[in-house]
Design an enzyme around this catalytic site. Structure first.
Site, PDB file in Angstrom:
ATOM      1  N   VAL A 127      19.390 -24.740 -11.929  1.00 30.84           N
ATOM      2  CA  VAL A 127      18.632 -25.404 -12.995  1.00 30.84           C
ATOM      3  C   VAL A 127      17.329 -24.675 -13.334  1.00 30.84           C
ATOM      4  O   VAL A 127      16.697 -24.970 -14.346  1.00 30.84           O
ATOM      5  CB  VAL A 127      18.338 -26.906 -12.719  1.00 30.84           C
ATOM      6  CG1 VAL A 127      19.623 -27.702 -12.580  1.00 30.84           C
ATOM      7  CG2 VAL A 127      17.429 -27.103 -11.537  1.00 30.84           C
TER       8      VAL A 127
ATOM      9  N   TYR B 109       4.959 -29.745  -5.595  1.00 31.66           N
ATOM     10  CA  TYR B 109       5.941 -30.827  -5.763  1.00 31.66           C
ATOM     11  C   TYR B 109       5.289 -32.029  -6.452  1.00 31.66           C
ATOM     12  O   TYR B 109       5.816 -32.555  -7.439  1.00 31.66           O
ATOM     13  CB  TYR B 109       6.502 -31.221  -4.400  1.00 31.66           C
ATOM     14  CG  TYR B 109       7.494 -32.363  -4.437  1.00 31.66           C
ATOM     15  CD1 TYR B 109       8.833 -32.126  -4.704  1.00 31.66           C
ATOM     16  CD2 TYR B 109       7.089 -33.678  -4.203  1.00 31.66           C
ATOM     17  CE1 TYR B 109       9.751 -33.183  -4.734  1.00 31.66           C
ATOM     18  CE2 TYR B 109       7.993 -34.728  -4.234  1.00 31.66           C
ATOM     19  CZ  TYR B 109       9.324 -34.469  -4.493  1.00 31.66           C
ATOM     20  OH  TYR B 109      10.237 -35.504  -4.526  1.00 31.66           O
TER      21      TYR B 109
END
Ligand code: NAD
Length: 244
Positions: A55, A149
């Site tokens: 991705v 993150y």
């Protein structure tokens, strides 16, 4: 429907929830064809397919989304679930590693999702649809050891909200779920370590989530009944973090 990162963990539970609800599922994986094929064969119902892509690769995402839409005969639901969560504490990470971690995390968790939405929106613009992004409690609570993150998931929340407004005129609702700790391969190491008890104690229920609890919310957000939840970010953290 298409769910990314579906060979294991939350993605696998999402694929299962949709198949149990009667949908045909495109199970996306990056390098786990045997697991994805096993899941395809085990899911209830007919016509499920397996699609592959990194991705973080925009061309691969486009081929994957277009391929899924073609093989399913259209695309009504996209769930952006694939993600990476790797440690890079600021004072213990070299500058070079820091660059790598930021690039990889943003390319996968944020830009990968944005690219999949760009592609999926073109298949949904005539007939409407649902997009659900799997964000994280970390976007709100902070991720001191996995800084990129936390930032990627905060970005994903903003992407969700902007897309909800941009795509509403086409009957496309866009929403997110923000889980706290969920028992999956991503977190098993933390949960089994000495910190495991502390992690469970973050919630007054004294446990972490099961993947099927996240999948149930994703399934509802993708239902016709959930159009009015467009733009929302649902906290799924067992009251371990209350944002205002
Ligand atoms: P997981 O590691 O089991 O699953 C993540 C999936 O994403 C894997 O199948 C992996 O192969 C895939 N993936 C990663 N990078 C990819 C890439 N470049 N291309 C294609 N696929 C890629 O973890 P999980 O716990 O099931 O996590 C699923 C989602 O839920 C993630 O977005 C994660 O950030 C989010 N989340 C998890 C937790 C948790 O505690 N487990 C909490 C909050 C949010």
């Amino acid at each position: 429907m298409l769910v990314t990162g579906a060979s294991r963990g939350i993605g696998r539970a999402v694929a299962t929830a949709f198949a149990e609800g009667g949908d045909r599922v495109a199970i996306h994986h990056r390098g786990s064809a045997p697991l994805a094929e096993q899941l395809r064969d085990a899911l209830p119902g007919e016509g499920h397919i397996v699609v592959q892509a990194d991705v973080a690769d925009p061309d691969a995402v486009r081929a994957m989304v277009d391929g899924a839409a073609e093989r399913l005969g259209g695309l009504d639901v996209l769930v952006n679930n694939a993600g990476v969560y790797t440690p890079h504490p600021v004072l213990e990470t070299s500058y070079e590693q820091w660059q790598q971690q930021w690039r990889r995390t943003l390319d996968t968790n944020l830009i990968g999702a944005a690219n999949a939405i760009w592609c999926a929106a073109r298949h949904m613009r005539e007939r409407g649809g649902r997009i659900v992004n799997v964000s994280s409690r970390g976007a709100f609570r902070g991720e001191p050891g996995q800084v990129a993150y936390g930032a990627s998931k905060a970005g994903l929340n903003s992407l969700t909200q902007s897309m909800a407004v941009a795509l509403a005129p086409y009957g496309i609702a866009v929403a997110a779920v923000a889980p706290g700790y969920v028992e999956t391969d991503m977190t098993n190491e933390h949960l089994k370590s000495e910190r495991g008890a502390d992690i469970r104690a973050q919630s007054p229920f004294n446990r972490v989530a099961r993947a099927d609890e996240i999948a149930a919310a994703v399934h509802w957000l993708a239902s016709p009944a959930a159009e009015w939840a467009s733009g929302t970010i649902i906290d799924l953290n067992g009251a371990s973090y209350l944002r205002t």
